[in-house]
Design a protein around this motif. Structure first.
Motif, PDB file in Angstrom:
ATOM      1  N   LYS A  10     -12.988  -6.515  -1.226  1.00 25.03           N
ATOM      2  CA  LYS A  10     -14.000  -6.287  -2.261  1.00 25.03           C
ATOM      3  C   LYS A  10     -14.114  -4.812  -2.637  1.00 25.03           C
ATOM      4  O   LYS A  10     -14.474  -4.483  -3.761  1.00 25.03           O
ATOM      5  CB  LYS A  10     -15.355  -6.826  -1.795  1.00 25.03           C
ATOM      6  CG  LYS A  10     -15.410  -8.352  -1.726  1.00 25.03           C
ATOM      7  CD  LYS A  10     -16.824  -8.855  -1.543  1.00 25.03           C
ATOM      8  CE  LYS A  10     -17.367  -8.606  -0.159  1.00 25.03           C
ATOM      9  NZ  LYS A  10     -16.660  -9.368   0.878  1.00 25.03           N
ATOM     10  N   SER A  11     -13.818  -3.925  -1.694  1.00 24.02           N
ATOM     11  CA  SER A  11     -13.946  -2.497  -1.989  1.00 24.02           C
ATOM     12  C   SER A  11     -12.979  -2.041  -3.076  1.00 24.02           C
ATOM     13  O   SER A  11     -13.196  -0.971  -3.681  1.00 24.02           O
ATOM     14  CB  SER A  11     -13.715  -1.677  -0.714  1.00 24.02           C
ATOM     15  OG  SER A  11     -12.449  -1.956  -0.150  1.00 24.02           O
ATOM     16  N   ARG A  12     -11.925  -2.823  -3.368  1.00 26.31           N
ATOM     17  CA  ARG A  12     -10.995  -2.442  -4.437  1.00 26.31           C
ATOM     18  C   ARG A  12     -11.689  -2.391  -5.792  1.00 26.31           C
ATOM     19  O   ARG A  12     -11.261  -1.658  -6.690  1.00 26.31           O
ATOM     20  CB  ARG A  12      -9.808  -3.412  -4.492  1.00 26.31           C
ATOM     21  CG  ARG A  12     -10.194  -4.821  -4.929  1.00 26.31           C
ATOM     22  CD  ARG A  12      -9.019  -5.795  -4.789  1.00 26.31           C
ATOM     23  NE  ARG A  12      -8.024  -5.565  -5.813  1.00 26.31           N
ATOM     24  CZ  ARG A  12      -8.057  -6.137  -7.010  1.00 26.31           C
ATOM     25  NH1 ARG A  12      -9.062  -6.966  -7.318  1.00 26.31           N
ATOM     26  NH2 ARG A  12      -7.124  -5.917  -7.895  1.00 26.31           N
ATOM     27  N   PHE A  13     -12.777  -3.167  -5.943  1.00 27.74           N
ATOM     28  CA  PHE A  13     -13.488  -3.161  -7.211  1.00 27.74           C
ATOM     29  C   PHE A  13     -14.167  -1.820  -7.476  1.00 27.74           C
ATOM     30  O   PHE A  13     -14.494  -1.502  -8.623  1.00 27.74           O
ATOM     31  CB  PHE A  13     -14.511  -4.296  -7.247  1.00 27.74           C
ATOM     32  CG  PHE A  13     -13.884  -5.665  -7.267  1.00 27.74           C
ATOM     33  CD1 PHE A  13     -13.112  -6.087  -8.339  1.00 27.74           C
ATOM     34  CD2 PHE A  13     -14.042  -6.534  -6.201  1.00 27.74           C
ATOM     35  CE1 PHE A  13     -12.519  -7.335  -8.348  1.00 27.74           C
ATOM     36  CE2 PHE A  13     -13.466  -7.787  -6.198  1.00 27.74           C
ATOM     37  CZ  PHE A  13     -12.690  -8.194  -7.274  1.00 27.74           C
ATOM     38  N   CYS A  14     -14.388  -1.034  -6.418  1.00 24.05           N
ATOM     39  CA  CYS A  14     -14.972   0.293  -6.606  1.00 24.05           C
ATOM     40  C   CYS A  14     -14.006   1.232  -7.328  1.00 24.05           C
ATOM     41  O   CYS A  14     -14.427   2.242  -7.894  1.00 24.05           O
ATOM     42  CB  CYS A  14     -15.368   0.902  -5.258  1.00 24.05           C
ATOM     43  SG  CYS A  14     -16.708   0.029  -4.428  1.00 24.05           S
TER      44      CYS A  14
END
Length: 405
Positions: free
Chosen positions: A74-78
């Motif tokens: 999910k951190s890739r969306f940052c």
């Protein structure tokens, strides 16, 4: 890439990070979507291209929410999505003609979508802003320090500060998401008693005490994580490596500017650090000398740590990145890759302002090409310490919970 099936399956009303499902899948004539296995569902998550689509997916049903919660990246969306802009105290006109104040949340990828945050107004009125990290707002007053989730309103109280009652929170940050066991809260506080030096305080989240370093005549203005270590910058713009254990410590770093070995002091007036595309950047502005075009110019330098001492080297252009910054010094800058995916511009700085949502500035040679002449020059740029909370950029905490149910 948007996901039509999400919107077909769920008509939702966005409020914070939740949405209410009003239409059941059977009503839409689609059967069995809730029974899809986790693998295909997580493949869909990887294709979502906006915060609104992520909310729609997460809110469709229990199994889809579980698939999103356990998604391992999910951190890739940052890096792929723009941060959300939170604007407090925005005046709106009520039906009876009275003026009300409300929070406004803007998604640059979907600016017409109405989003809400869940920060209680009484917190902002009673406490002072100290910083934000991992979707959490850090507030403090006297000996009290509070962490509150911007979009869920969940609160975590730290133990009372081991200082006198009259303290000013100069800066604050989390070293990791709250859900992780090794998360620490770092705050720099100043006493109104001038004979008492400033302190950097460390709270290991969940413990019952603080660690402390007295700072003498300097203050820690900003802390960033870069390549697995924490880099702190003080009020004289000197850099330090920060260690959390076995005890809290600061070790000054020697750096030189450009290729001039005689220039060891920072030549900027109020710079700030930001991690961007694997580089540690320092960015600052200077006033334009011309009467036309952009009122301020911005330049970025990256820290070349392959040399001894480390050297600041000018970055001519951010080829595929944009930077987001707020007016309060305690509001951390954020970088985003490939802004063209959501209609943004690269090599630009998005400055959040209280008078209008944001002002767009070009970096380096793009300064005049990007500047909109219809923009009030008074909106150019100003970073300072404010008593009232100023507009700031943030990613929701759900982006920092990789693989967590």
């Amino acid at each position: 890439m948007s996901l039509p099936s999400c919107k077909a399956l769920s008509q939702f009303t966005i409020s914070g990070t939740s949405a209410s499902t009003e239409t059941a899948p059977a009503t839409c004539g689609i059967q069995g979507w809730a029974d899809l296995p986790g693998g295909p569902l997580q493949s869909i998550v990887a294709l979502l291209g906006s915060f609104t689509d992520l909310l729609a997916f997460r809110s469709t049903c229990r199994s889809w929410r579980a698939a999103f919660s356990s998604y391992p990246s999910k951190s890739r969306f940052c890096a792929l999505l723009p941060p959300l802009l939170v604007r407090p105290n925005i005046p709106v006109r009520a039906p009876d003609g009275n003026e009300l104040r409300r929070w406004q949340v803007i998604d640059l990828a979907n600016p017409k979508t109405d989003l809400c945050c869940q920060i209680p107004q009484e917190i902002c009125k009673a406490m002072h802003f100290a910083g934000s990290s991992y979707g959490q707002l850090i507030c403090g007053l006297r000996k009290d320090c509070l962490i509150v989730d911007v979009f869920t309103g969940a609160r975590v109280w730290a133990p009372p500060l081991p200082l006198n009652e009259d303290t000013f929170f100069y800066s604050g940050m989390l070293t990791a998401p709250l859900a992780l066991q090794d998360s620490h809260l770092l705050v720099c506080v100043v006493s109104s008693q001038h004979s008492v030096p400033a302190s950097l305080l460390d709270w290991s989240v969940g413990s019952d005490c603080w660690s402390e370093i007295q700072l003498g005549n300097s203050l820690i203005e900003q802390i960033v994580e870069f390549n697995g270590q924490f880099i702190a910058m003080d009020s004289y713009y000197r850099l330090y490596t920060l260690s959390l254990g076995p005890q809290l410590g600061l070790q000054e770093m020697t750096t030189v500017w450009w290729d001039d070995n005689d220039m060891h002091g920072c030549p900027f007036r109020r710079p700030w650090l930001v991690v961007c595309s694997g580089m540690l950047l320092i960015v600052d502005y200077y006033l334009s000398v011309t009467s036309s075009g952009a009122p301020v110019n911005y330049k970025a330098y990256h820290l070349d740590m392959s040399t001894e001492p480390a050297t600041w080297v000018e970055v001519v252009k951010l080829e595929n990145d944009a930077i987001f910054i707020g007016g309060d010094v305690r509001s951390p800058p954020i970088s985003c890759m490939s802004p063209g995916r959501w209609g943004g511009r690269s090599n630009c700085l998005y400055y959040a302002h209280y008078r209008q949502p944001w002002v767009l500035h070009g970096l380096g040679d793009d300064v005049d090409a990007v500047w909109d002449d219809s923009t009030d020059p008074g909106l150019g740029f100003k970073r300072d310490w404010y008593i009232q909370l100023q507009p700031f950029w943030v990613y929701p905490s759900m982006f920092y919970s990789d693989g967590q149910q």
